[in-house]
Design an enzyme around this catalytic site. Structure first.
Site, PDB file in Angstrom:
ATOM      1  CG  HIS A 270      15.419  30.378 -96.668  1.00 25.72           C
ATOM      2  ND1 HIS A 270      16.424  29.453 -96.518  1.00 25.72           N
ATOM      3  CD2 HIS A 270      14.856  30.107 -97.873  1.00 25.72           C
ATOM      4  CE1 HIS A 270      16.465  28.659 -97.573  1.00 25.72           C
ATOM      5  NE2 HIS A 270      15.523  29.046 -98.408  1.00 25.72           N
TER       6      HIS A 270
ATOM      7  CB  SER B 101       9.021  31.080-102.620  1.00 25.63           C
ATOM      8  OG  SER B 101      10.302  30.514-102.535  1.00 25.63           O
TER       9      SER B 101
ATOM     10  CE  LYS C 213       7.889  23.387-109.042  1.00 25.93           C
ATOM     11  NZ  LYS C 213       7.353  24.612-108.434  1.00 25.93           N
ATOM     12  CG  ASP C 214      14.022  22.042-106.215  1.00 27.25           C
ATOM     13  OD1 ASP C 214      14.447  22.423-105.110  1.00 27.25           O
ATOM     14  OD2 ASP C 214      13.217  22.694-106.912  1.00 27.25           O
TER      15      ASP C 214
ATOM     16  CD  GLU D  36      30.764  32.311-126.118  1.00 27.14           C
ATOM     17  OE1 GLU D  36      30.368  31.188-125.756  1.00 27.14           O
ATOM     18  OE2 GLU D  36      31.100  32.562-127.297  1.00 27.14           O
TER      19      GLU D  36
END
Lengths: 82, 347
Positions: free
Chosen positions: B174, B178, B200-201, B244
């Site tokens: 922040h 971005s 969007k999220d 895994e």
């Protein structure tokens, strides 16, 4: 802390125009321009994405084939047997 | 674009894992005599226990899908130039890997026990104090009850350490805001979080949760190991010990180097190499959008990681050995030599 609206950047001489959503189509030329555009985007990236993926697939199939062959008996090893 | 959703998706993954994990912890007992059967009890008797355990186990896979995609986005678009955010991200990756490793030991199946034995034994490669270190981690002279109780504790604790690391990661992000697919400064082009990024999220959350629940109810054991349906037994070694899927590429690199310490260093540096990516950035452009040579190398890296993942799950026999060795050399070669060279050529 961090960036704040009003203090991000100073931009001059930029004019933006916009048209009301009620004066335009929601998805103009979605198929007539959209499908050729998908083709254009595919063409521009396929020769960068596909070759490594093809090489990966060939390595996978070759590797499994050679491993399987290695588990089989080789007739030449038993030629001189009684 | 859509690849910027993986940050918020990782936050959702963490919350999902913590919630399902807390509920599992209410009925799980971390003792070797009851650990495996307490998981069976959760599955069969606890209300919706089967679903909670399902979501927790498969949720770990989605955690790694999201984190690898987030890193991939960072590599492709040059987001690593936000150095503090990036380096804390690498620390978060290491924490998530540690959490997943100790978490896999918790159910105390065959693969839990033996996978735990193999990886903890790697610490004996540390010069001079290696063996002491291993016994200190084990809490005994082998992987036993002492190991299980502390691994459960570490698993619970590390989840919250990841939460704290996430806060610091976002704090640094922040400071700059971005990155974007164009790699350009966007200070003069911001839009509000709500409604654009909130919706969007949310769409990203719906798609991921759809994927997680589909995997959980239609094919819950698709990426699991059948050996873990057998209680852990120190007297019976499984024929193929493997972690895994999300650790297999590192396992492939580890086994490619025919020296214990060398293999451990290879595994360690396969993650730590991410921390030098910013220093080796040679291009005048931030991302790969307009860099065809390095784009090709990026996809070669993707293919190489898939090959190493495949090799990590294969027995150590011909021709898997040589493929793994070439793949490992290519992995480090791409990061340290080829990609910096590509950027220099493109300039």
């Amino acid at each position: 802390m961090g960036r704040h609206f009003g203090d991000l950047a100073k931009i001059r001489h930029v004019i933006t125009y916009s048209i009301s959503p009620f004066e335009q189509r929601a998805f103009p030329n979605y198929f007539s321009k959209g499908i050729p555009n998908v083709w254009r985007r595919f063409k521009s990236s396929v020769f960068k994405v596909a070759p490594p993926m093809i090489l990966m697939y060939l390595t996978y199939t070759w590797g499994n084939h050679v491993h399987e062959q290695g588990k089989r008996k080789n007739p030449a090893d038993y030629e001189k047997d009684q | 674009s859509g690849v910027w959703n993986f940050g918020s998706l990782l936050g959702l993954c963490l919350i999902t894992q913590i919630l399902t994990g807390v509920f599992l912890g209410m009925d799980y007992t971390s003792d070797i005599s009851t650990g495996f059967s307490s998981v069976t009890h959760i599955w069969r008797d606890v209300n919706y226990g089967w679903l909670i355990r399902n979501l927790h186990g498969n949720g770990a896979s989605f955690f790694f899908i999201c984190i690898y995609m987030d890193i991939g986005r960072g590599l492709y678009y040059g987001s690593y130039l936000y150095k503090e955010t990036w380096n804390i991200g690498v620390v978060l990756l290491l924490l998530v890997m540690m959490t997943a490793f100790v978490g896999y030991v918790v159910p105390w199946g065959q693969m839990s026990f033996w996978g735990g034995t193999v990886i903890t034994n790697l610490l004996s490669g540390v010069p001079y104090m290696g063996d002491t270190l291993v016994q200190w981690i084990w809490g005994g002279f082998s992987v036993d009850n002492g190991t299980l109780t502390r691994f459960f504790t570490f698993h619970f604790l590390l989840a919250f350490v990841i939460g704290g690391g996430t806060v610091v990661h976002l704090l640094f992000l922040h400071e700059t805001g971005s990155n974007n697919p164009g790699g350009v400064n966007s200070d003069g082009d911001k839009i509000s979080f709500h409604p654009y990024f909130s919706y969007k999220d949310l769409l990203g959350f719906v798609i991921m949760l759809l994927g997680l629940t589909s995997l959980g109810v239609f094919s819950p054991n698709l990426v699991g190991d059948p050996e873990n349906f057998t209680p852990g037994n120190p007297l019976v070694t499984p024929p193929h010990i493997q972690p895994e899927w999300y650790f297999l590429f590192g396992y492939g690199i580890l086994r490619s180097i025919p020296n214990k310490v060398g293999g451990v260093l290879g595994l360690l540096f396969s993650i730590l190499v991410l921390m030098v990516v910013a220093i080796l950035h040679t291009s005048k452009q931030r991302g790969l959008t307009f860099r065809p040579v390095t784009q090709f190398l990026f996809w070669t890296l993707v293919g190489d990681m898939i090959i190493l993942t495949w090799i990590g799950g294969m027995p150590v026999e011909h021709p898997y050995i040589i493929i793994g060795q070439i793949g490992s050399v290519l992995y480090f070669g791409l990061f340290l030599v080829l990609v910096p060279l590509g950027g220099w050529v493109e300039n």
